[in-house]
Write a protein that holds these residues in place. Structure first.
Motif, PDB file in Angstrom:
ATOM      1  N   ARG A 179      62.457  -8.363  31.207  1.00 13.88           N
ATOM      2  CA  ARG A 179      62.335  -7.096  30.571  1.00 13.88           C
ATOM      3  C   ARG A 179      60.929  -6.484  30.906  1.00 13.88           C
ATOM      4  O   ARG A 179      60.942  -5.118  30.890  1.00 13.88           O
ATOM      5  N   ALA A 180      60.173  -7.373  31.285  1.00 14.13           N
ATOM      6  CA  ALA A 180      58.894  -6.719  31.602  1.00 14.13           C
ATOM      7  C   ALA A 180      58.828  -6.107  32.833  1.00 14.13           C
ATOM      8  O   ALA A 180      58.232  -4.980  32.882  1.00 14.13           O
ATOM      9  N   LEU A 181      59.823  -6.540  33.757  1.00 11.70           N
ATOM     10  CA  LEU A 181      59.730  -5.974  35.076  1.00 11.70           C
ATOM     11  C   LEU A 181      60.643  -4.693  34.862  1.00 11.70           C
ATOM     12  O   LEU A 181      60.042  -3.667  35.548  1.00 11.70           O
ATOM     13  N   ALA A 182      61.490  -4.493  33.906  1.00  7.45           N
ATOM     14  CA  ALA A 182      62.296  -3.359  33.765  1.00  7.45           C
ATOM     15  C   ALA A 182      61.312  -2.129  33.124  1.00  7.45           C
ATOM     16  O   ALA A 182      61.481  -0.995  33.549  1.00  7.45           O
ATOM     17  N   LEU A 183      60.368  -2.629  32.336  1.00  6.03           N
ATOM     18  CA  LEU A 183      59.427  -1.759  31.785  1.00  6.03           C
ATOM     19  C   LEU A 183      58.579  -1.225  32.729  1.00  6.03           C
ATOM     20  O   LEU A 183      58.171  -0.084  32.799  1.00  6.03           O
ATOM     21  N   THR A 184      58.123  -2.172  33.725  1.00  5.56           N
ATOM     22  CA  THR A 184      57.310  -1.778  34.776  1.00  5.56           C
ATOM     23  C   THR A 184      57.912  -0.514  35.519  1.00  5.56           C
ATOM     24  O   THR A 184      57.204   0.423  35.892  1.00  5.56           O
ATOM     25  N   GLY A 185      59.047  -0.681  36.040  1.00  7.67           N
ATOM     26  CA  GLY A 185      59.797   0.248  36.816  1.00  7.67           C
ATOM     27  C   GLY A 185      60.014   1.551  36.058  1.00  7.67           C
ATOM     28  O   GLY A 185      60.038   2.690  36.513  1.00  7.67           O
ATOM     29  N   GLU A 186      60.349   1.470  34.790  1.00  4.44           N
ATOM     30  CA  GLU A 186      60.456   2.499  33.867  1.00  4.44           C
ATOM     31  C   GLU A 186      59.066   3.519  33.747  1.00  4.44           C
ATOM     32  O   GLU A 186      59.381   4.525  33.533  1.00  4.44           O
ATOM     33  N   LEU A 187      57.962   2.652  33.425  1.00  8.68           N
ATOM     34  CA  LEU A 187      56.659   3.463  32.870  1.00  8.68           C
ATOM     35  C   LEU A 187      55.594   3.384  33.716  1.00  8.68           C
ATOM     36  O   LEU A 187      54.596   4.300  33.430  1.00  8.68           O
ATOM     37  N   ALA A 188      55.361   2.182  34.460  1.00  5.23           N
ATOM     38  CA  ALA A 188      54.165   1.829  35.017  1.00  5.23           C
ATOM     39  C   ALA A 188      53.930   2.624  36.349  1.00  5.23           C
ATOM     40  O   ALA A 188      54.909   3.325  36.960  1.00  5.23           O
ATOM     41  N   ASP A 189      52.801   2.884  36.667  1.00  7.76           N
ATOM     42  CA  ASP A 189      52.428   3.487  38.135  1.00  7.76           C
ATOM     43  C   ASP A 189      52.259   2.436  39.274  1.00  7.76           C
ATOM     44  O   ASP A 189      51.967   2.807  40.177  1.00  7.76           O
ATOM     45  N   GLY A 190      51.948   1.116  38.522  1.00  5.07           N
ATOM     46  CA  GLY A 190      52.032   0.045  39.553  1.00  5.07           C
ATOM     47  C   GLY A 190      52.147  -1.270  38.893  1.00  5.07           C
ATOM     48  O   GLY A 190      52.536  -1.445  37.795  1.00  5.07           O
ATOM     49  N   TRP A 191      52.693  -2.151  39.846  1.00  6.95           N
ATOM     50  CA  TRP A 191      53.090  -3.483  39.537  1.00  6.95           C
ATOM     51  C   TRP A 191      52.148  -4.448  39.976  1.00  6.95           C
ATOM     52  O   TRP A 191      51.690  -4.560  41.403  1.00  6.95           O
ATOM     53  N   LEU A 192      51.560  -5.471  39.379  1.00  7.49           N
ATOM     54  CA  LEU A 192      50.604  -6.319  39.983  1.00  7.49           C
ATOM     55  C   LEU A 192      50.955  -7.767  39.182  1.00  7.49           C
ATOM     56  O   LEU A 192      50.176  -8.254  38.504  1.00  7.49           O
ATOM     57  N   PRO A 193      51.445  -8.569  39.972  1.00  7.95           N
ATOM     58  CA  PRO A 193      51.816  -9.922  39.843  1.00  7.95           C
ATOM     59  C   PRO A 193      50.717 -10.628  40.816  1.00  7.95           C
ATOM     60  O   PRO A 193      49.923 -10.114  41.615  1.00  7.95           O
ATOM     61  N   SER A 194      50.824 -12.067  40.560  1.00  6.68           N
ATOM     62  CA  SER A 194      49.932 -12.877  41.361  1.00  6.68           C
ATOM     63  C   SER A 194      51.118 -13.751  42.268  1.00  6.68           C
ATOM     64  O   SER A 194      51.945 -14.547  41.744  1.00  6.68           O
ATOM     65  N   VAL A 195      51.053 -13.370  43.605  1.00  4.38           N
ATOM     66  CA  VAL A 195      52.016 -13.940  44.317  1.00  4.38           C
ATOM     67  C   VAL A 195      51.870 -15.520  44.548  1.00  4.38           C
ATOM     68  O   VAL A 195      53.056 -16.170  44.770  1.00  4.38           O
ATOM     69  N   GLY A 196      50.863 -16.172  44.232  1.00  3.18           N
ATOM     70  CA  GLY A 196      50.951 -17.574  44.282  1.00  3.18           C
ATOM     71  C   GLY A 196      51.626 -18.165  43.055  1.00  3.18           C
ATOM     72  O   GLY A 196      51.903 -19.282  43.233  1.00  3.18           O
ATOM     73  N   ARG A 197      51.794 -17.304  42.145  1.00  4.70           N
ATOM     74  CA  ARG A 197      52.456 -17.824  40.770  1.00  4.70           C
ATOM     75  C   ARG A 197      53.957 -17.663  41.019  1.00  4.70           C
ATOM     76  O   ARG A 197      54.640 -18.651  40.456  1.00  4.70           O
TER      77      ARG A 197
END
Length: 303
Positions: A179-197
């Protein structure tokens, strides 16, 4: 206004570096600015045994001590501050920095921190609802003369701030769940995860989810900056499963290229010392840029 729009390859510093004093943080930020890094970010962990700085006040201070580098929260935890206060503070930080601020925002991933501070304990679903409402409030205050939102987690009634931003301030989300990823694609200007996680394969799948959600929302997926946090330890022996990029210079170069091949266009490198930051800037970043150019790939199509 931010230049971190996904159209070019970006390298950041700071981020997931803990245990630093204020003066050490300043040294890292000024070094990154002088060495040509694009972004300097600070995390938001107010509770704990390790020394930390409060990111918004510290970034305001760093704005006056740096010249050109952009500044970001990585990422701001919503339980700590009401969204309307975030909107006002972010506008001020962006203005005093000359338009160099990126608002990294998270729903709050470490519940023990918020319980320790006596803050609301939200379920995963409530966090997503709160994030959506917070973005609506923040962008409303940045754009409108008056904003009213009556949400389940956050509300404002006829709220306004002056002055409002002269330009859009980017909002990047540190998101992982569906759901958080879907919200990111819908509304955000950028996606910022931690790749090591999440690992490279997890990052690949999650990135596709973000871009698919953007397409479903009628957005251009290329408009979303795909950034990631990467812990870097040059000279340290690689440790499988440690979540860090480590090894000699060429080993680090190869590992960063693997991360870029997933489709990221911004690597926010957590480097603990000024000396290592200089080494990365002089020997690693130019080699990575050269290899990407040799492949003939524009940053938005890396991989």
């Amino acid at each position: 206004m931010s230049r971190l729009d996904g159209s070019r390859l970006v390298f950041g510093a700071g981020g997931a570096v803990s245990g630093l004093s204020a003066s050490q943080t300043l040294d890292l930020a000024q070094s990154a600015d002088e060495l040509g890094y694009d972004l300097f970010s600070l995390s938001d962990h107010l509770h704990g045994h390790s020394r930390t700085v409060e990111p918004l006040s510290a970034l305001s201070w760093l704005a006056g001590q740096t010249r050109r580098i952009e500044l970001a929260t990585n990422v701001l935890a919503l339980p700590y501050r009401p969204p309307a206060v975030v909107a006002k503070t972010a506008e001020t930080l962006d203005r005093v920095s000359g338009g160099r601020f990126v608002l990294g925002l998270g729903g709050g991933g470490y519940d023990e921190e918020f319980r320790a501070f006596g803050l609301p304990d939200r379920t995963p679903g409530q966090k997503i609802t709160g994030q959506r409402e917070a973005i609506t409030i923040i962008r409303g205050l940045w754009s409108n003369e008056s904003t009213t939102v009556r949400g389940r987690e956050f509300s404002v009634d006829g709220a306004r701030i002056e002055p409002r931003p002269d330009h859009p301030i980017p909002i990047w989300l540190g998101s992982y769940g569906p759901r958080a990823l879907a919200l990111t694609g819908e509304l955000a200007d950028g996606w910022l995860p931690s790749v090591g996680r999440i690992g490279l394969e997890g990052a690949r799948r999650m990135r596709e989810s973000v871009l698919a959600a953007a397409r479903d929302a009628g957005r251009d997926p290329a408009a979303i900056t795909c950034a990631c946090n990467v812990i870097v330890r040059v000279g340290a022996p690689p440790q499988p499963g440690a979540g860090a990029v480590a090894g000699g210079v060429q080993e680090v170069i190869d590992q960063l290229l693997q991360i870029l091949a997933v489709g990221f266009t911004a690597l926010l490198l957590a480097i603990p010392t000024v000396a290592q930051q200089e080494l990365v800037a002089r020997e690693i970043i130019p080699a990575v840029r050269a290899e990407v150019a040799a492949r003939g790939l524009p940053p938005t199509h890396v991989g």
